[in-house]
Design a protein around this motif. Structure first.
Motif, PDB file in Angstrom:
ATOM      1  N   LEU A   1       0.720   6.763  -6.531  1.00  0.00           N
ATOM      2  CA  LEU A   1      -0.402   7.670  -6.665  1.00  0.00           C
ATOM      3  C   LEU A   1      -0.100   8.824  -6.656  1.00  0.00           C
ATOM      4  O   LEU A   1      -0.633   9.628  -7.098  1.00  0.00           O
ATOM      5  N   HIS A   2       0.857   9.347  -5.795  1.00  0.00           N
ATOM      6  CA  HIS A   2       1.362  10.769  -5.610  1.00  0.00           C
ATOM      7  C   HIS A   2       1.896  11.203  -6.823  1.00  0.00           C
ATOM      8  O   HIS A   2       1.833  12.418  -7.278  1.00  0.00           O
TER       9      HIS A   2
ATOM     10  N   ALA B   1       1.090   4.114  -2.748  1.00  0.00           N
ATOM     11  CA  ALA B   1       0.673   5.204  -2.457  1.00  0.00           C
ATOM     12  C   ALA B   1       1.505   6.319  -2.991  1.00  0.00           C
ATOM     13  O   ALA B   1       1.418   7.448  -3.623  1.00  0.00           O
ATOM     14  N   THR B   2       2.970   5.854  -3.058  1.00  0.00           N
ATOM     15  CA  THR B   2       3.853   6.394  -3.827  1.00  0.00           C
ATOM     16  C   THR B   2       3.449   6.762  -5.300  1.00  0.00           C
ATOM     17  O   THR B   2       3.760   7.829  -6.080  1.00  0.00           O
TER      18      THR B   2
ATOM     19  N   CYS C   1      -7.605  12.605 -11.407  1.00  0.00           N
ATOM     20  CA  CYS C   1      -7.332  12.079 -10.115  1.00  0.00           C
ATOM     21  C   CYS C   1      -8.465  11.673  -9.028  1.00  0.00           C
ATOM     22  O   CYS C   1      -8.153  11.113  -8.345  1.00  0.00           O
TER      23      CYS C   1
ATOM     24  N   LEU D   1      -4.899   1.917  -5.146  1.00  0.00           N
ATOM     25  CA  LEU D   1      -5.023   1.467  -3.835  1.00  0.00           C
ATOM     26  C   LEU D   1      -6.039   0.471  -3.496  1.00  0.00           C
ATOM     27  O   LEU D   1      -6.060  -0.351  -2.487  1.00  0.00           O
TER      28      LEU D   1
ATOM     29  N   GLY E   1      -7.443   7.065  -6.547  1.00  0.00           N
ATOM     30  CA  GLY E   1      -7.382   6.372  -5.355  1.00  0.00           C
ATOM     31  C   GLY E   1      -7.950   4.902  -5.580  1.00  0.00           C
ATOM     32  O   GLY E   1      -6.901   3.937  -4.999  1.00  0.00           O
TER      33      GLY E   1
ATOM     34  N   CYS F   1      -5.200  -3.374  -3.407  1.00  0.00           N
ATOM     35  CA  CYS F   1      -3.917  -3.799  -2.714  1.00  0.00           C
ATOM     36  C   CYS F   1      -4.446  -4.686  -1.493  1.00  0.00           C
ATOM     37  O   CYS F   1      -3.604  -5.498  -0.853  1.00  0.00           O
TER      38      CYS F   1
ATOM     39  N   ALA G   1       0.816  -1.040   0.034  1.00  0.00           N
ATOM     40  CA  ALA G   1       0.011   0.041   0.011  1.00  0.00           C
ATOM     41  C   ALA G   1       0.858   1.366   0.075  1.00  0.00           C
ATOM     42  O   ALA G   1       0.671   2.151  -0.490  1.00  0.00           O
ATOM     43  N   MET G   2       1.959   1.295   0.707  1.00  0.00           N
ATOM     44  CA  MET G   2       2.949   2.418   0.874  1.00  0.00           C
ATOM     45  C   MET G   2       3.469   2.647  -0.729  1.00  0.00           C
ATOM     46  O   MET G   2       3.608   3.735  -1.115  1.00  0.00           O
TER      47      MET G   2
END
Length: 94
Positions: free
Chosen positions: A61-62, A58-59, A73, A81, A77, A84, A54-55
């Protein structure tokens, strides 16, 4: 997960992997990234540490949010994510 590997033929040329290109499509199968193959591989590789997966996502996604217009965007999400975590009977989601 090693996203850059050499070709199995041993030629030393990089093999095309299921990684995002500049347009956020899969460099290999050309579908929207993360593609189904990447998801399956990541779920297998991170089966014992879904928080790390997930981390990582998330990177991505950023980075996606930085590269794309805000309108794209809105659903990102779920794209990055939402897949996951998987629930198994009698177990927590993570």
């Amino acid at each position: 997960m090693n996203e850059f590997r050499t070709s199995p033929a041993g030629t030393g040329a990089p093999a095309v992997r299921h990684i995002p290109d500049a347009c956020w499509q899969c460099a290999r199968c050309r579908s929207e990234w993360p593609c189904e193959t990447y998801k399956r591989t990541a779920l297998r590789d991170y089966r014992r540490n879904r928080v790390a997966l997930a981390m990582l996502m998330a990177t991505y996604l950023h980075r996606f949010a930085r590269d794309r217009p805000a309108a794209e965007c809105v659903r990102a999400g779920a794209r990055f994510l939402g897949w996951c975590r998987t629930r198994r009977p009698g177990r927590a989601a993570w």
